[in-house]
Design a protein around this motif. Structure first.
Motif, PDB file in Angstrom:
ATOM      1  N   ILE A  17       0.715  -1.208  -0.075  1.00 41.69           N
ATOM      2  CA  ILE A  17       0.047  -0.114  -0.007  1.00 41.69           C
ATOM      3  C   ILE A  17       0.971   1.016  -0.071  1.00 41.69           C
ATOM      4  N   GLU A  18       0.897   2.033  -0.945  1.00 39.44           N
ATOM      5  CA  GLU A  18       1.596   3.282  -1.143  1.00 39.44           C
ATOM      6  C   GLU A  18       0.744   4.661  -0.949  1.00 39.44           C
ATOM      7  N   ASP A  19      -0.596   4.441  -1.276  1.00 46.80           N
ATOM      8  CA  ASP A  19      -1.417   5.494  -1.111  1.00 46.80           C
ATOM      9  C   ASP A  19      -1.549   6.149   0.299  1.00 46.80           C
ATOM     10  N   GLU A  20      -0.897   7.265   0.650  1.00 52.53           N
ATOM     11  CA  GLU A  20      -0.818   7.860   2.316  1.00 52.53           C
ATOM     12  C   GLU A  20      -2.261   7.868   2.718  1.00 52.53           C
ATOM     13  N   ALA A  21      -3.330   8.052   2.045  1.00 54.90           N
ATOM     14  CA  ALA A  21      -4.846   8.202   2.642  1.00 54.90           C
ATOM     15  C   ALA A  21      -5.090   6.795   3.017  1.00 54.90           C
ATOM     16  N   GLU A  22      -5.081   5.907   2.460  1.00 54.01           N
ATOM     17  CA  GLU A  22      -5.139   4.287   2.371  1.00 54.01           C
ATOM     18  C   GLU A  22      -4.517   3.791   3.688  1.00 54.01           C
ATOM     19  N   ARG A  23      -2.998   4.217   3.574  1.00 48.65           N
ATOM     20  CA  ARG A  23      -2.258   3.782   4.620  1.00 48.65           C
ATOM     21  C   ARG A  23      -2.724   4.156   6.118  1.00 48.65           C
ATOM     22  N   GLN A  24      -2.950   5.543   6.096  1.00 47.85           N
ATOM     23  CA  GLN A  24      -3.610   6.114   7.488  1.00 47.85           C
ATOM     24  C   GLN A  24      -4.798   5.200   7.733  1.00 47.85           C
ATOM     25  N   ARG A  25      -5.742   5.088   6.773  1.00 52.71           N
ATOM     26  CA  ARG A  25      -6.978   4.345   7.159  1.00 52.71           C
ATOM     27  C   ARG A  25      -6.594   2.871   7.721  1.00 52.71           C
ATOM     28  N   LEU A  26      -5.685   2.025   7.081  1.00 50.32           N
ATOM     29  CA  LEU A  26      -5.292   0.925   7.459  1.00 50.32           C
ATOM     30  C   LEU A  26      -4.305   1.074   8.714  1.00 50.32           C
ATOM     31  N   TRP A  27      -3.745   1.957   9.144  1.00 48.15           N
ATOM     32  CA  TRP A  27      -3.056   2.089  10.361  1.00 48.15           C
ATOM     33  C   TRP A  27      -4.164   2.321  11.426  1.00 48.15           C
ATOM     34  N   THR A  28      -5.344   2.749  11.181  1.00 49.31           N
ATOM     35  CA  THR A  28      -6.253   3.046  12.318  1.00 49.31           C
ATOM     36  C   THR A  28      -6.608   1.689  12.674  1.00 49.31           C
ATOM     37  N   ILE A  29      -6.939   0.733  11.749  1.00 51.38           N
ATOM     38  CA  ILE A  29      -7.422  -0.589  11.990  1.00 51.38           C
ATOM     39  C   ILE A  29      -6.120  -1.474  12.715  1.00 51.38           C
ATOM     40  N   ALA A  30      -5.179  -1.149  11.993  1.00 45.92           N
ATOM     41  CA  ALA A  30      -3.993  -1.917  12.474  1.00 45.92           C
ATOM     42  C   ALA A  30      -3.762  -2.059  14.046  1.00 45.92           C
ATOM     43  N   ASP A  31      -3.518  -0.521  14.343  1.00 48.21           N
ATOM     44  CA  ASP A  31      -3.355  -0.150  15.848  1.00 48.21           C
ATOM     45  C   ASP A  31      -4.499  -0.744  16.742  1.00 48.21           C
ATOM     46  N   ARG A  32      -5.775  -0.825  16.187  1.00 49.11           N
ATOM     47  CA  ARG A  32      -6.779  -1.572  17.141  1.00 49.11           C
ATOM     48  C   ARG A  32      -6.425  -2.985  17.299  1.00 49.11           C
ATOM     49  N   VAL A  33      -6.144  -3.740  16.259  1.00 47.75           N
ATOM     50  CA  VAL A  33      -5.680  -5.084  16.148  1.00 47.75           C
ATOM     51  C   VAL A  33      -4.412  -5.387  17.192  1.00 47.75           C
ATOM     52  N   PHE A  34      -3.273  -4.554  16.933  1.00 44.40           N
ATOM     53  CA  PHE A  34      -2.196  -4.928  17.513  1.00 44.40           C
ATOM     54  C   PHE A  34      -1.446  -3.488  18.229  1.00 44.40           C
ATOM     55  N   PRO A  35      -1.881  -3.054  19.171  1.00 42.40           N
ATOM     56  CA  PRO A  35      -1.514  -1.712  19.455  1.00 42.40           C
ATOM     57  C   PRO A  35       0.085  -1.258  19.753  1.00 42.40           C
ATOM     58  N   ALA A  36       0.807  -2.481  19.698  1.00 42.90           N
ATOM     59  CA  ALA A  36       2.210  -2.408  19.716  1.00 42.90           C
ATOM     60  C   ALA A  36       2.808  -1.760  18.487  1.00 42.90           C
ATOM     61  N   TYR A  37       2.112  -1.967  17.346  1.00 44.40           N
ATOM     62  CA  TYR A  37       2.329  -1.192  16.194  1.00 44.40           C
ATOM     63  C   TYR A  37       2.774   0.351  16.230  1.00 44.40           C
ATOM     64  N   ILE A  38       1.998   1.130  17.273  1.00 49.52           N
ATOM     65  CA  ILE A  38       2.433   2.526  17.424  1.00 49.52           C
ATOM     66  C   ILE A  38       3.799   2.806  17.826  1.00 49.52           C
ATOM     67  N   PRO A  39       4.182   2.019  18.990  1.00 49.99           N
ATOM     68  CA  PRO A  39       5.533   2.310  19.216  1.00 49.99           C
ATOM     69  C   PRO A  39       6.565   1.618  18.421  1.00 49.99           C
ATOM     70  N   TYR A  40       6.379   0.633  17.604  1.00 49.98           N
ATOM     71  CA  TYR A  40       7.127  -0.163  16.560  1.00 49.98           C
ATOM     72  C   TYR A  40       7.313   1.208  15.443  1.00 49.98           C
ATOM     73  N   ARG A  41       6.229   1.684  15.062  1.00 53.46           N
ATOM     74  CA  ARG A  41       6.287   2.647  14.058  1.00 53.46           C
ATOM     75  C   ARG A  41       7.215   3.782  14.467  1.00 53.46           C
ATOM     76  N   GLN A  42       7.049   4.454  15.771  1.00 45.23           N
ATOM     77  CA  GLN A  42       7.643   5.542  16.074  1.00 45.23           C
ATOM     78  C   GLN A  42       9.325   4.942  15.981  1.00 45.23           C
ATOM     79  N   GLU A  43       9.634   3.963  16.563  1.00 43.97           N
ATOM     80  CA  GLU A  43      11.283   3.467  16.793  1.00 43.97           C
ATOM     81  C   GLU A  43      11.688   3.386  15.141  1.00 43.97           C
ATOM     82  N   ALA A  44      10.749   2.759  14.423  1.00 44.47           N
ATOM     83  CA  ALA A  44      11.294   2.710  13.015  1.00 44.47           C
ATOM     84  C   ALA A  44      11.603   3.960  12.293  1.00 44.47           C
ATOM     85  N   GLY A  45      10.657   5.031  12.636  1.00 49.06           N
ATOM     86  CA  GLY A  45      10.614   6.309  12.226  1.00 49.06           C
ATOM     87  C   GLY A  45      11.795   7.045  12.646  1.00 49.06           C
ATOM     88  N   ARG A  46      12.304   6.894  13.947  1.00 51.87           N
ATOM     89  CA  ARG A  46      13.556   7.392  14.357  1.00 51.87           C
ATOM     90  C   ARG A  46      14.635   6.766  13.789  1.00 51.87           C
TER      91      ARG A  46
END
Length: 181
Positions: free
Chosen positions: A136-165
Motif C-alpha cells: 500500500i503506497e497511497d498515504e490516505a489508504e495507509r492512514q486508514r489501515l493504520w487506524t485498524i492495525a493499531d486496534r488489532v495490535f497496539p504495539a504497532y504504534i511504538p514499533y512505527r515510532q522506533e522505525a521512524g526514528r
C-alpha cells in the motif's frame, strides 16, 4: 468471524474478528500488546518466536502461536535470491475480502527479510491459501489501515515510532486471494 478461502489445496480457515476502528481495544489486548512492545519480548520475538510460531501454527492447525490473542497465520514466500521456501508467522487483520499484514519487524531499523521476498515474488501462500501481495503506497489508504492495525495490535504504534526514528517507513501489505486454476 471465520473466513473461508477456497484454494487448489482445499479450504482454508482464518480466525479473525471484525475490527471497529473507532473503538478502543480491550484491556487484555492493550496489556499484552504493551508487554510485547518491551525490549525483552521483542528480543524473544526476533530470535525465538519467529522460528517457533510456524511450527506451533502447523501443529495446532492455526489455533496457537506465541502471539496468543492476535490473529496470526503463516506467510510462505520464495527467497528473493535463493528461491527457497520461507515460512513466517505474521499478525494479520481483515479489510473487506483482503488480508492485511505489516512489515514492522518489531520497530527495527530494517525491513524483515520476508518483505523483500514478497517484493521479488508477490505470489505467496498465507495460511495455506494462495495470495497475491501488494504494498500500500497511497498515504490516505495507509492512514486508514493504520487506524485498524493499531486496534488489532497496539504495539504497532511504538514499533512505527522506533522505525521512524531510524528513518524507516513501515510497509503495509494487502494480500488478495488468487485463483490458481
Amino acid at each position: 468471524m471465520k473466513i473461508f478461502v477456497a484454494g487448489t489445496t482445499g479450504t482454508h480457515t482464518f480466525r479473525s474478528s471484525p475490527v471497529d476502528p473507532t473503538s478502543r481495544p480491550g484491556w487484555f489486548v492493550r496489556a499484552y500488546s504493551a508487554f510485547a512492545a518491551g525490549r525483552l519480548p521483542r528480543l524473544i520475538s526476533r530470535h525465538i518466536a519467529w522460528k517457533l510460531d510456524p511450527l506451533l501454527l502447523r501443529l495446532s492447525r492455526g489455533r496457537l502461536a506465541t502471539t496468543l490473542v492476535f490473529p496470526t497465520a503463516v506467510l510462505e514466500t520464495e527467497g528473493a535470491r535463493t528461491k527457497a521456501r520461507r515460512r513466517h508467522a505474521i499478525i494479520y487483520f481483515m479489510d473487506g475480502d483482503h488480508f492485511v499484514i505489516v512489515a514492522s519487524n518489531a520497530g527495527s531499523a530494517i525491513n524483515p527479510g520476508w518483505y523483500y521476498n514478497l517484493l521479488a515474488n508477490p505470489d505467496v501462500v498465507f495460511g495455506g491459501a494462495p495470495m497475491r501481495a501488494t504494498e500500500i503506497e497511497d498515504e490516505a489508504e495507509r492512514q486508514r489501515l493504520w487506524t485498524i492495525a493499531d486496534r488489532v495490535f497496539p504495539a504497532y504504534i511504538p514499533y512505527r515510532q522506533e522505525a521512524g526514528r531510524a528513518g524507516r517507513t513501515v510497509p503495509i501489505i494487502r494480500l488478495s486471494p488468487r485463483d490458481t486454476r
